[in-house]
Design a protein around this motif. Sequence first.
Motif, short mmCIF file in Angstrom:
data_model
loop_
_atom_site.label_atom_id
_atom_site.label_comp_id
_atom_site.label_asym_id
_atom_site.label_seq_id
_atom_site.Cartn_x
_atom_site.Cartn_y
_atom_site.Cartn_z
N PHE A 1 -10.08 0.18 3.78
CA PHE A 1 -9.10 -0.91 3.79
C PHE A 1 -8.60 -1.14 2.38
O PHE A 1 -7.48 -1.52 2.16
CB PHE A 1 -9.73 -2.20 4.34
CG PHE A 1 -9.67 -3.33 3.35
CD1 PHE A 1 -8.52 -4.11 3.25
CD2 PHE A 1 -10.69 -3.57 2.47
CE1 PHE A 1 -8.45 -5.13 2.32
CE2 PHE A 1 -10.61 -4.58 1.55
CZ PHE A 1 -9.49 -5.37 1.47
N HIS A 2 -9.45 -0.89 1.42
CA HIS A 2 -9.11 -1.16 0.04
C HIS A 2 -8.31 -0.03 -0.57
O HIS A 2 -8.27 0.10 -1.77
CB HIS A 2 -10.38 -1.41 -0.77
CG HIS A 2 -11.03 -2.68 -0.38
ND1 HIS A 2 -10.44 -3.89 -0.52
CD2 HIS A 2 -12.21 -2.92 0.20
CE1 HIS A 2 -11.22 -4.83 -0.06
NE2 HIS A 2 -12.29 -4.26 0.38
N LYS A 3 -7.69 0.72 0.27
CA LYS A 3 -6.84 1.78 -0.26
C LYS A 3 -5.85 1.13 -1.21
O LYS A 3 -4.95 0.40 -0.82
CB LYS A 3 -6.13 2.51 0.87
CG LYS A 3 -5.30 3.66 0.37
CD LYS A 3 -4.74 4.46 1.51
CE LYS A 3 -3.72 5.39 0.95
NZ LYS A 3 -3.96 6.74 1.01
N TYR B 1 -12.34 -9.83 1.25
CA TYR B 1 -11.23 -10.55 1.88
C TYR B 1 -11.21 -12.04 1.52
O TYR B 1 -10.42 -12.79 2.08
CB TYR B 1 -11.26 -10.43 3.41
CG TYR B 1 -11.26 -9.01 3.93
CD1 TYR B 1 -10.07 -8.34 4.14
CD2 TYR B 1 -12.46 -8.36 4.21
CE1 TYR B 1 -10.06 -7.04 4.63
CE2 TYR B 1 -12.46 -7.06 4.69
CZ TYR B 1 -11.26 -6.42 4.90
OH TYR B 1 -11.25 -5.13 5.36
N ASP B 2 -12.03 -12.47 0.62
CA ASP B 2 -12.11 -13.89 0.29
C ASP B 2 -11.03 -14.34 -0.69
O ASP B 2 -10.70 -15.53 -0.73
CB ASP B 2 -13.48 -14.25 -0.30
CG ASP B 2 -14.56 -14.31 0.77
OD1 ASP B 2 -14.21 -14.35 1.97
OD2 ASP B 2 -15.75 -14.32 0.41
N TYR B 3 -10.51 -13.44 -1.50
CA TYR B 3 -9.53 -13.82 -2.52
C TYR B 3 -8.39 -12.82 -2.53
O TYR B 3 -8.60 -11.62 -2.36
CB TYR B 3 -10.18 -13.92 -3.90
CG TYR B 3 -11.32 -14.89 -3.89
CD1 TYR B 3 -11.10 -16.26 -3.81
CD2 TYR B 3 -12.64 -14.44 -3.93
CE1 TYR B 3 -12.15 -17.15 -3.77
CE2 TYR B 3 -13.69 -15.33 -3.90
CZ TYR B 3 -13.44 -16.68 -3.81
OH TYR B 3 -14.48 -17.57 -3.76
N GLY C 1 -6.56 -7.45 6.77
CA GLY C 1 -7.76 -8.22 7.11
C GLY C 1 -7.86 -9.57 6.46
O GLY C 1 -8.82 -10.31 6.69
N TYR C 2 -6.88 -9.94 5.63
CA TYR C 2 -6.90 -11.26 5.00
C TYR C 2 -6.48 -12.33 6.00
O TYR C 2 -5.64 -12.08 6.87
CB TYR C 2 -5.98 -11.28 3.76
CG TYR C 2 -6.58 -10.49 2.62
CD1 TYR C 2 -7.48 -11.07 1.76
CD2 TYR C 2 -6.26 -9.15 2.45
CE1 TYR C 2 -8.05 -10.34 0.72
CE2 TYR C 2 -6.82 -8.41 1.43
CZ TYR C 2 -7.72 -9.01 0.57
OH TYR C 2 -8.30 -8.28 -0.44
N LYS D 1 -5.65 -18.94 5.22
CA LYS D 1 -6.19 -19.24 3.89
C LYS D 1 -5.19 -18.97 2.77
O LYS D 1 -5.41 -19.37 1.63
CB LYS D 1 -7.46 -18.43 3.65
CG LYS D 1 -8.62 -18.86 4.52
CD LYS D 1 -9.85 -18.05 4.21
CE LYS D 1 -11.01 -18.47 5.08
NZ LYS D 1 -12.21 -17.67 4.79
N ILE D 2 -4.11 -18.26 3.08
CA ILE D 2 -3.11 -17.92 2.07
C ILE D 2 -2.22 -19.14 1.84
O ILE D 2 -1.65 -19.68 2.78
CB ILE D 2 -2.28 -16.70 2.48
CG1 ILE D 2 -3.18 -15.47 2.66
CG2 ILE D 2 -1.18 -16.42 1.44
CD1 ILE D 2 -2.48 -14.26 3.27
#
Length: 174
Positions: A26-28, A132-134, A160-161, A165-166
């Motif tokens: 996911f962190h591509k 995915y928290d920040y 996945g965020y 929360k955004i």
Amino acid sequence: MKNLNLIFLMLISSIFVYGKGSEEPFHKSVPYVDMDKFSGDWYVIALIPTIFEKDASNGIENYSIDDKGFIRVKYTYNKGGKDKVMYQKGWIYNTQTNAEWRVRPLWPLKLPYFILELDDNYSYTVIGTNNYDYLWIMARTPQIDHELLDDIINRAVDRGYDRDKIVLMNQDGV
């Protein structure tokens, strides 16, 4: 003493929170970041805020590379009507792409940061953490086109965020 206990608890909880993350695909991140082009001021447009950024406005991240190759981060913002500055130190973790960093907001933490999006003209960027928290959506200007921002947020949600929360950061002081 109460403040020291609070800071200690935040540090310990952050260690556990960041420890749960993974380095999944996911962190591509983007294929390559030219650090000279990336350096400079970035206005925070939208974010999933850290405790320091909740209810803040006029956030500007400034990135520079020092003579030892470290990333120097100067974050200026306004909170409660007061201008504040926070300094952080970063390391380029993936030197082939320059798109994966470790950033130390407070010792002993070294948090993984991924440059998930970067406009070809370096006009906007998206940086996320491995849990995915920040998330930070930033631009070279205090505002960006609403349609573009919606598209960026939709892509972050697809990664996945949590959309709920955004939040948008007010950039009224610039």
